[in-house]
Design an enzyme around this catalytic site. Structure first.
Site, PDB file in Angstrom:
ATOM      1  CG  ASP A 173      -2.051  -0.993   1.052  1.00  0.00           C
ATOM      2  OD1 ASP A 173      -3.040  -0.677   0.434  1.00  0.00           O
ATOM      3  OD2 ASP A 173      -2.018  -2.087   1.930  1.00  0.00           O
ATOM      4  CG  HIS A 213      -8.312   2.802   1.444  1.00  0.00           C
ATOM      5  ND1 HIS A 213      -7.607   2.439   0.287  1.00  0.00           N
ATOM      6  CD2 HIS A 213      -8.079   2.080   2.666  1.00  0.00           C
ATOM      7  CE1 HIS A 213      -6.809   1.507   0.826  1.00  0.00           C
ATOM      8  NE2 HIS A 213      -7.182   1.140   1.946  1.00  0.00           N
ATOM      9  CG  ASP A 221      -8.198  -1.795   8.032  1.00  0.00           C
ATOM     10  OD1 ASP A 221      -7.508  -2.461   7.107  1.00  0.00           O
ATOM     11  OD2 ASP A 221      -8.953  -0.791   7.641  1.00  0.00           O
ATOM     12  CD  GLU A 305     -12.671  -4.575  -1.147  1.00  0.00           C
ATOM     13  OE1 GLU A 305     -12.329  -5.530  -1.235  1.00  0.00           O
ATOM     14  OE2 GLU A 305     -13.783  -3.983  -0.609  1.00  0.00           O
ATOM     15  CE  LYS A 417      -7.909  -5.290  -3.452  1.00  0.00           C
ATOM     16  NZ  LYS A 417      -7.266  -5.320  -1.947  1.00  0.00           N
ATOM     17  CG  HIS A 422     -19.229 -14.222   0.370  1.00  0.00           C
ATOM     18  ND1 HIS A 422     -19.723 -15.062   1.453  1.00  0.00           N
ATOM     19  CD2 HIS A 422     -17.969 -13.778   0.725  1.00  0.00           C
ATOM     20  CE1 HIS A 422     -18.978 -14.855   2.451  1.00  0.00           C
ATOM     21  NE2 HIS A 422     -17.943 -13.878   2.064  1.00  0.00           N
ATOM     22  CB  THR A 464     -11.528 -10.343  -2.594  1.00  0.00           C
ATOM     23  OG1 THR A 464     -13.084  -9.793  -2.262  1.00  0.00           O
ATOM     24  CG2 THR A 464     -10.698  -8.888  -2.547  1.00  0.00           C
ATOM     25  CD  GLU A 502      -6.341  -8.478  -3.332  1.00  0.00           C
ATOM     26  OE1 GLU A 502      -6.912  -8.555  -2.070  1.00  0.00           O
ATOM     27  OE2 GLU A 502      -5.817  -7.835  -3.603  1.00  0.00           O
ATOM     28  CG  ASN A 503      -5.737 -14.568   0.677  1.00  0.00           C
ATOM     29  OD1 ASN A 503      -5.137 -14.060  -0.038  1.00  0.00           O
ATOM     30  ND2 ASN A 503      -5.678 -14.841   1.964  1.00  0.00           N
ATOM     31  CB  ALA A 504     -11.984 -12.371   1.256  1.00  0.00           C
ATOM     32  CG  LEU A 505     -11.757 -13.447   5.743  1.00  0.00           C
ATOM     33  CD1 LEU A 505     -12.669 -14.229   6.383  1.00  0.00           C
ATOM     34  CD2 LEU A 505     -11.830 -12.112   6.246  1.00  0.00           C
ATOM     35  NE  ARG A 544      -2.380  -7.258   5.343  1.00  0.00           N
ATOM     36  CZ  ARG A 544      -2.654  -6.438   4.330  1.00  0.00           C
ATOM     37  NH1 ARG A 544      -1.492  -5.703   3.847  1.00  0.00           N
ATOM     38  NH2 ARG A 544      -3.769  -6.132   4.107  1.00  0.00           N
TER      39      ARG A 544
END
Length: 600
Positions: A173, A213, A221, A305, A417, A422, A464, A502-505, A544
């Site tokens: 970032d 952002h 975060d 996003e 992004k 879902h 994601t 990407e993976n969301a979690l 990450r």
């Protein structure tokens, strides 16, 4: 925006069964024979050109899909409104046509005597049978608010460990709140220059996120990085610069798109401010663009996003799987809504959003607007949702258009992004997607117009929730991340847009890795799909880098996962992969142990 290796492939011969413009339904298969020709495509460009140089003989059938289609409705009803995995859905149902259009999956009918497609070679392109390069996101606080690299020695060891595992590169970032914190157009890139140079030294590529952002308030975060102080001062004097819900709650994560074209930031619009930021980045890193910095991901909303902050976690305002709330109550958004309503002769529709849309943590069936046959299907609902979603797409259009002009010719690829929302996907209204700005319902494809917008600017669509399986989700929330990925894949392919994931979690388990490897091939048994003809994801970014990643057991699983992805060994057993990687894991152990120091 196209890299220096991009070129155009023209379909110069096209014949098909003629579809009358007056027809409302095509009830017979349409057979199309397409011959691809090009006189100057060059040589040595791999499978992408090989596919364009051969004749394709494809039988395409069209299935009409509208709100009045009993077969479509029956198919959905048979899945049940809760807990359905939706695996049996006909993907043709995800296509919708505007009035007067004929929809044929994968082709535009009536586009003239030839069709034009953009084909792009990038540093991460591996062809239809190649692997998927893996990037790893750096910690959010890799650069401190004081504009210095955080824990330099341990960061250096971490990058070395990632490289030894076969990782293609890193994602970082680039925080607006750090670089331009000292005042308008006073940029300080020193820490990012040091960090990117460090990555280059280890042979790692870099994806840079233009993060416009605030960090803090979203899933995952772990620190707070606010917007630049001079921007925060402007917001304090005018709260309508940020998104607002119906109760007047302000969201300070990202500036409202309602003021996109207004000079509210010391005489500049927010799009101009973002453009100046990106232009300064380009000039500062011009010698690294295209070779080390291979991708620029452009932030267009909260968490980077393209969406509204419909489900803010900050202060516990929203909890999964709540439907969220519309974010259209700042004075600029209301002014736009009023203008849109007056333009169609319905001024009463322009005063506010739906008054029966519930609150953040309700469920669709509890709320009149989102219920089975609720207001979302009414003339007013369609007007409001169309306006709300188009405002978001126009916001993305403005920013990506500016970015494409700024980075054209640098060799860096652009990406953006889209969130993987879902939950409640199995219901008719798709309430959570609607409040976030994606006008996607059981009867309308909300991702096709987004993909087309990305396609107009040659931008990769980063999506994601690739690691998620339907069966892992709470059945009462009607989640279907796998069906959602199918829909986005179809939209991207139809628009000619590359798809990254990407993976969301954060996940470190074998099940998640298996799912990513499987879904990275983008194979969904669609009529137009085949392993030979369709490219996999162009890249996957792992969320990450952390202390947990470098723990012995997690690292032992991560290394073979990267090698499976990189080498395209999708169908190799994991046991064999572990055997092949065990010595590699052992060799990296000292570097990993040093990297763990970064988190202590």
């Amino acid at each position: 925006m196209f890299s220096s290796h991009s070129r155009r492939v023209l379909v110069t011969e096209f014949s098909a069964v003629e579809v009358s413009s007056s027809s409302s339904v095509v009830d017979v298969p349409v057979r199309a024979r397409c011959t691809f020709r090009s006189s100057s495509v060059g040589s040595g460009h791999g499978p992408c050109i090989q596919r364009a140089a051969k004749e394709l003989d494809t039988c395409l059938s069209y299935s009409p899909f509208s709100s009045s289609s009993p077969s479509a409705d029956e198919r959905w009803r048979s899945q049940g409104s809760r807990g359905s995995h939706l695996e049996a859905l006909d993907m043709g149902m995800f296509g919708t046509a505007a009035e007067g259009e004929r929809m044929v999956p994968g082709l535009e009918v009536g586009a003239g005597s030839w069709l034009e497609h953009h084909s792009e070679e990038t540093s991460s392109s591996r062809g239809t049978s190649g692997g998927v390069p893996v990037f790893v996101m750096l910690p959010l606080d890799s650069v401190k608010m004081s504009n210095v690299v955080n824990r330099k020695r341990a960061m250096n060891a971490s990058l070395l460990a990632l490289k030894s595992a076969g990782v293609e590169g890193i994602m970082m970032d680039v925080w607006w709140g750090i670089v331009e914190k000292d005042g308008p157009m006073k940029y300080n890139w020193s820490a990012y220059l040091e960090l990117i140079t460090m990555a280059r030294k280890h042979g790692l590529k870099v994806q840079c996120v233009m993060s416009f952002h605030q960090c803090g308030g979203n899933v995952g975060d772990t620190c707070t990085i606010p917007l630049p102080p001079w921007v925060v001062e402007e917001i304090k004097s005018n709260n309508d610069l940020v998104y607002t819900d119906k109760n007047g709650n302000r969201n300070f994560e990202y500036l409202s798109l309602g003021c996109d074209s207004l000079p509210v930031l010391k005489g500049r619009t927010q799009v101009q401010v973002y453009s100046d930021f990106m232009r300064s980045f380009r000039e500062t890193f011009k010698d690294l663009l295209g070779n080390t910095v291979i991708e620029i991901q452009v932030g267009m909303g909260p968490a980077g996003e393209l969406r509204y902050p419909g489900y803010p976690e900050q202060n516990g305002r929203w909890r999964f799987p709540g439907i969220g709330e519309f974010q259209c109550y700042d004075k600029y958004m209301i002014a736009s809504l009023k203008s849109a309503a007056e333009a169609i002769g319905m001024p009463a529709w322009g005063h506010a959003g739906p008054n029966d849309a519930g609150d953040y943590n309700r469920w669709p069936e509890e709320v009149a607007f989102f219920s089975r046959d609720g207001g979302w299907k009414s003339a007013y609902g369609e007007f409001f949702l169309d306006w709300y979603s188009k405002m978001l797409i126009n916001h993305g259009e403005k920013i990506l258009s500016a970015a494409a002009g700024i980075f054209r010719g640098t060799g860096a690829v652009l990406s953006g992004k889209v969130a993987g929302i879902h939950w409640h996907y199995g219901t008719r209204s798709h309430a959570a997607e609607l409040t976030a700005g994606y006008y996607n319902t059981r009867y309308r494809d909300g991702y096709a117009p987004i993909a087309r917008m990305f396609g107009r600017h040659g931008v990769t669509l980063n999506f994601t929730c690739i690691e998620m399986k339907d069966e892992e989700q709470p059945p009462q929330a009607s989640c279907s991340p796998e069906s959602l990925l199918k829909q986005v894949t179809v939209a991207s392919r139809t628009a000619g847009v590359r798809l990254a994931g990407e993976n969301a979690l954060p996940r470190f388990d074998q099940t998640a890795y298996n799912q990513v490897v499987k879904k990275s091939r983008l194979q969904f048994n669609l009529p137009v799909d085949s392993h030979e003809e369709q490219e996999p994801m162009c890249a996957f970014t792992y969320l990450r880098m952390s202390e947990s990643l470098f723990q012995a057991e997690n690292w032992r699983l991560f290394v073979p996962f990267v090698r499976h992805m990189q080498e395209g060994r999708t169908f190799q057993t994991w046991e064999q992969g572990h055997q092949d990687s065990e010595s590699h894991v052992h060799a990296t152990r000292p570097m990993v142990q040093e990297a763990v120091l970064m988190y202590h």
